[in-house]
Design an enzyme around this catalytic site. Structure first.
Site, short mmCIF file in Angstrom:
data_model
loop_
_atom_site.label_atom_id
_atom_site.label_comp_id
_atom_site.label_asym_id
_atom_site.label_seq_id
_atom_site.Cartn_x
_atom_site.Cartn_y
_atom_site.Cartn_z
N LEU A 153 0.70 3.99 6.94
CA LEU A 153 0.47 3.39 5.64
C LEU A 153 -1.02 3.50 5.32
O LEU A 153 -1.85 3.44 6.23
CB LEU A 153 0.88 1.91 5.63
CG LEU A 153 2.36 1.58 5.81
CD1 LEU A 153 2.54 0.07 5.91
CD2 LEU A 153 3.20 2.14 4.67
N ASP A 154 -1.35 3.63 4.05
CA ASP A 154 -2.75 3.64 3.65
C ASP A 154 -3.40 2.31 4.04
O ASP A 154 -2.73 1.29 4.17
CB ASP A 154 -2.88 3.83 2.14
CG ASP A 154 -2.37 5.17 1.66
OD1 ASP A 154 -2.39 6.11 2.48
OD2 ASP A 154 -1.97 5.26 0.49
N LYS A 155 -4.69 2.34 4.16
CA LYS A 155 -5.45 1.14 4.56
C LYS A 155 -5.11 -0.05 3.68
O LYS A 155 -4.87 -1.16 4.18
CB LYS A 155 -6.95 1.44 4.47
CG LYS A 155 -7.84 0.24 4.72
CD LYS A 155 -9.30 0.58 4.52
CE LYS A 155 -10.19 -0.64 4.67
NZ LYS A 155 -11.62 -0.32 4.42
#
Length: 349
Positions: A153-155
């Site tokens: 997942l993106d940050k």
């Protein structure tokens, strides 16, 4: 097989233009003179990972620079990092665990694995501490500092992730993701209301040709070549200015939902990289603008949450389903817009 799913957040780009009088020279040697703190191995690694590009394209480590070449380098490529995962006592929200795998809820703001500029405080650092140096498997083709990871997942995206603890489990989960079998559903708050209110976006995704920090949806008449990307979406509630939508991923490309929604003209709310951090629907008058700015402060990230994840347990063969509640920042954001729309409607009566 590489890990599926979204990549970590990317970094800033530094540009070096080769002097007109430069003699032909291998690019790794050329950059060693200009990046003295960077090892030759790190430069070659950057070339392999396409974090170092020449004239917008990938080149081999033995490429010889030419006059006026434009070299772009994702920074901080020069950070010292030896690939070692340092265990860190970071709390984790574990939703399920057995001897074969774990399912965790990743909060917004946490990077999944170490990478350029993010060498500590990641989920992988937390896993190393929690498992007390128990070695997690790594998929072939992935870096050693991405143990147990099947997807990412993106940050600044919150939500559910599965971690494999055994090599055979990792391989089988990776095969499920490769075949698009897991059910992955996201909640997103987007500008406006997509039409139709339920549909499928089938647009390949490629790295943007001019801005290497983002990706773009490839239209039919484009000369770009992208990777297949399919997103199924449904509007759950329309707030006129914004909408709460559910997205089901069939594929898992980098920034897929963010790119696909932007391509429809409905970027994710407060998505800095894809234009969601400015007013996309409504007036530009000061009172409304102040309200929107307050909403940006309420949810200071892209309003995207990986709500649920379902897959078949590789060992027990049971269907495993996990879901998580809407994060407080997104919940409060919807509450603000709900009140705003109701107040507006009452004033018009």
């Amino acid at each position: 097989m590489n890990v599926s799913g979204s990549d970590e957040e990317m970094n800033d780009v530094r540009t070096i233009v080769v002097d007109p009088g430069q003699a032909l020279l291998r690019i790794d040697k050329f950059l060693m003179d200009r990046l003295p703190q960077v090892s030759r191995n790190k430069i070659q690694e950057g070339l392999r990972d396409q974090r170092i590009l020449v004239n917008g394209g990938k080149v081999k480590p033995n490429y010889k620079v030419r006059p006026d070449d434009e070299i772009t380098i994702e920074t901080p490529v020069n950070d010292e990092y030896d690939g070692e995962i340092v265990p860190e006592n970071i709390p984790m929200d574990i939703r399920y665990e057995d001897e074969y795998l774990m399912v965790v809820h990743k909060p917004a703001g946490m990077v999944v694995h170490p990478g350029y500029g993010n060498y500590s405080g990641t989920l992988v650092n937390a896993l190393a501490y929690y498992l007390d140096h128990h070695a997690l498997p790594v998929l072939p083709g992935n870096e050693a500092d991405r143990p147990g990871l099947v997807h990412r997942l993106d940050k600044d995206t919150s939500g559910m992730l599965v971690i494999a603890k055994k090599e055979n489990v990792l391989q089988q989960l990776a095969a499920q993701f490769h075949d698009h079998k897991p059910d992955r559903r996201y909640l997103a708050i987007v500008w406006g209301s997509p039409e139709p209110n339920e549909g499928t976006i089938r647009k390949p995704i490629a790295r943007h040709p001019k801005n290497r920090l983002i990706f773009t949806a490839v239209e039919e008449d484009s000369a770009l070549e992208g990777r297949e990307a399919v997103t199924h979406y449904k509007v759950i509630k329309d707030y006129y200015y914004i909408s709460l939508i559910e997205c089901r991923l069939e594929t898992g490309r980098t920034h897929q939902i963010r790119v696909h929604m932007e391509s429809m003209g409905h970027p994710v709310f407060n998505d800095v990289r894809y234009g969601g951090d400015r007013i996309r629907k409504g007036t530009i008058f000061s009172k409304y603008r102040q309200f929107v700015e307050n909403c940006f402060s309420t949810c200071p990230r892209q309003a995207l949450h990986a709500r649920s994840l379902a897959f078949v347990h590789p060992i027990t063969r049971k269907k495993m389903s996990f879901s998580s509640e809407l994060p407080s920042d997104m919940h409060e954001l919807l509450h603000k817009w709900d009140r705003y729309v109701k107040d507006r409607s009452q004033k018009e009566l």
